[in-house]
Each structure stands twice: as C-alpha cells, then as structure tokens.
Design an enzyme around this catalytic site. Structure first.
Site, PDB file in Angstrom:
ATOM      1  N   TYR A  17      -1.605   1.350  -6.777  1.00 41.42           N
ATOM      2  CA  TYR A  17      -0.317   2.095  -6.463  1.00 41.42           C
ATOM      3  C   TYR A  17      -0.004   3.186  -7.598  1.00 41.42           C
ATOM      4  O   TYR A  17       0.914   3.798  -7.361  1.00 41.42           O
ATOM      5  CB  TYR A  17       0.714   1.107  -6.344  1.00 41.42           C
ATOM      6  CG  TYR A  17       1.061   0.172  -7.426  1.00 41.42           C
ATOM      7  CD1 TYR A  17       1.504   0.332  -8.355  1.00 41.42           C
ATOM      8  CD2 TYR A  17       0.185  -0.850  -7.167  1.00 41.42           C
ATOM      9  CE1 TYR A  17       1.554  -0.409  -9.494  1.00 41.42           C
ATOM     10  CE2 TYR A  17       0.277  -1.962  -8.288  1.00 41.42           C
ATOM     11  CZ  TYR A  17       1.025  -1.561  -9.347  1.00 41.42           C
ATOM     12  OH  TYR A  17       1.005  -2.427 -10.771  1.00 41.42           O
ATOM     13  N   GLY A  18      -0.548   2.984  -8.822  1.00 44.47           N
ATOM     14  CA  GLY A  18      -0.258   3.762  -9.831  1.00 44.47           C
ATOM     15  C   GLY A  18      -1.397   4.761 -10.432  1.00 44.47           C
ATOM     16  O   GLY A  18      -2.121   5.680  -9.645  1.00 44.47           O
ATOM     17  N   ALA A  19      -1.481   4.650 -11.555  1.00 45.87           N
ATOM     18  CA  ALA A  19      -2.578   5.495 -12.315  1.00 45.87           C
ATOM     19  C   ALA A  19      -3.925   5.297 -11.966  1.00 45.87           C
ATOM     20  O   ALA A  19      -4.963   6.389 -12.229  1.00 45.87           O
ATOM     21  CB  ALA A  19      -2.299   5.294 -13.669  1.00 45.87           C
ATOM     22  N   LEU A  20      -4.337   4.288 -11.019  1.00 48.65           N
ATOM     23  CA  LEU A  20      -5.656   4.149 -10.606  1.00 48.65           C
ATOM     24  C   LEU A  20      -5.923   5.096  -9.381  1.00 48.65           C
ATOM     25  O   LEU A  20      -7.228   5.086  -8.721  1.00 48.65           O
ATOM     26  CB  LEU A  20      -6.169   2.669 -10.482  1.00 48.65           C
ATOM     27  CG  LEU A  20      -6.330   1.733 -11.579  1.00 48.65           C
ATOM     28  CD1 LEU A  20      -6.189   0.464 -11.115  1.00 48.65           C
ATOM     29  CD2 LEU A  20      -7.485   2.198 -12.312  1.00 48.65           C
ATOM     30  N   GLU A  92      -5.838  -4.182 -16.992  1.00 48.71           N
ATOM     31  CA  GLU A  92      -4.541  -4.638 -16.730  1.00 48.71           C
ATOM     32  C   GLU A  92      -3.957  -5.847 -17.356  1.00 48.71           C
ATOM     33  O   GLU A  92      -2.991  -6.455 -17.271  1.00 48.71           O
ATOM     34  CB  GLU A  92      -4.350  -4.859 -15.107  1.00 48.71           C
ATOM     35  CG  GLU A  92      -4.976  -3.526 -14.207  1.00 48.71           C
ATOM     36  CD  GLU A  92      -3.933  -2.574 -14.381  1.00 48.71           C
ATOM     37  OE1 GLU A  92      -3.192  -2.360 -15.152  1.00 48.71           O
ATOM     38  OE2 GLU A  92      -4.272  -1.458 -13.338  1.00 48.71           O
TER      39      GLU A  92
END
Length: 167
Positions: A17-20, A92
C-alpha cells in the site's frame, strides 16, 4: 532414471500500500530477483477501513492496525515466494516495527476477496491517529519518502515511534 527434485514453488499473495507499490521509491525491491520472486497480480482494496498515515522524519507510510478508522486503502497484490517475504520482513523490521498478518483484500466488484499478507503497525503512539488519513499512498514533494540507505543511523525510524506519553 532418477526423478528430478521437486522444488517448492508455492507463492503467497502480498498486499502493498505504500513505498513498495509500482512507481514508488521502494518498488525496486520487489523487482530485484536477488530478493526473491515477485509478480504483480492485481490492484486491490482493504476489506475494512484502516488508517494509512505518513509519519517519522523519513515520511514512511504506515498502515495502522486500527480497524474501522480511516479509509478503505487501495494498493496492489503481488505473488511472492518465501525468499521475497523474508527479504521484505527484514526491510520492514518485522517484529521490531511491523507485523505481517493475513487479511482479506477486495479484488474488484463481483470478483470477491483474496487472503493476502500485509504489513501493519501494531504498536504506535496515539498521536499517529491524529495525522491525516490517506486512502492511497503516492510519494510527494510535500512528504518525500527517504530511502533506507539515505537515513542516518543516529536516528532510526523506530526512534520516532515512541510509545511513551509525550509531555
């Protein structure tokens, strides 16, 4: 004639959902075969509202484990192997910052849901709940994501996630 050794190639589904996400600063981690196997599967949305916030001096997107608060969060599902999951667990800081949990994700109207691994922030300071909630993350100039290799070791991200009451 001997049988060839059967390699376990079971793939898991991972919701990011983010920087990936594709086009975001850390997507190269998923794209690197040195980290394991990852293949885009589809876009998806959380089945429950969750707060997605940008926090710490490094502008990290966090999905807080607080069901019913925030928005339905849009992201992407990747098929990944165990090696990639282990690489991402290290990235993470699984157990230190995030936990990886299995949650159902909506894959489209009439398409149903699919169980996926997702990284959630379990322990967090209450002030994160006062930040602006997002339904989708995009890196921006107002909150530029700082890649891990550009962060100072003197100030790890978890230092910004204090769990004690602030005076």
């Amino acid at each position: 004639m001997g049988q060839a050794k059967k390699v376990s190639s079971a793939l898991s589904k991972l919701f990011v959902y983010g920087a990936l996400k594709y086009g975001q600063p850390s997507n190269s981690i998923l794209a690197s075969s040195g980290n394991g196997f990852a293949k885009f599967w589809c876009k998806a949305t959380t089945t429950q509202k969750l707060p997605l916030v940008i926090a710490t001096r490094y502008n990290i997107p966090f999905l807080l484990n607080k069901p019913g608060v925030g928005y339905y969060v849009t992201g992407e599902i990747y098929e990944v192997d165990d090696r990639m999951l282990n690489s991402l667990d290290n990235l993470e800081d699984c157990e230190e910052i995030y936990t990886r949990e299995m949650h159902d994700m909506n894959i489209g109207v009439g398409e149903g849901t699919v169980p996926c691994w997702v990284y959630l922030l379990q322990k967090y300071p209450e002030n994160l709940l006062s930040l602006r909630y997002l339904s989708s993350y995009e890196n921006s100039t107002t909150h530029p994501y700082i890649m891990r290799h550009r962060r100072t070791h003197k100030h790890p991200a978890q230092d910004d996630l204090t769990y004690e009451a602030q005076n």
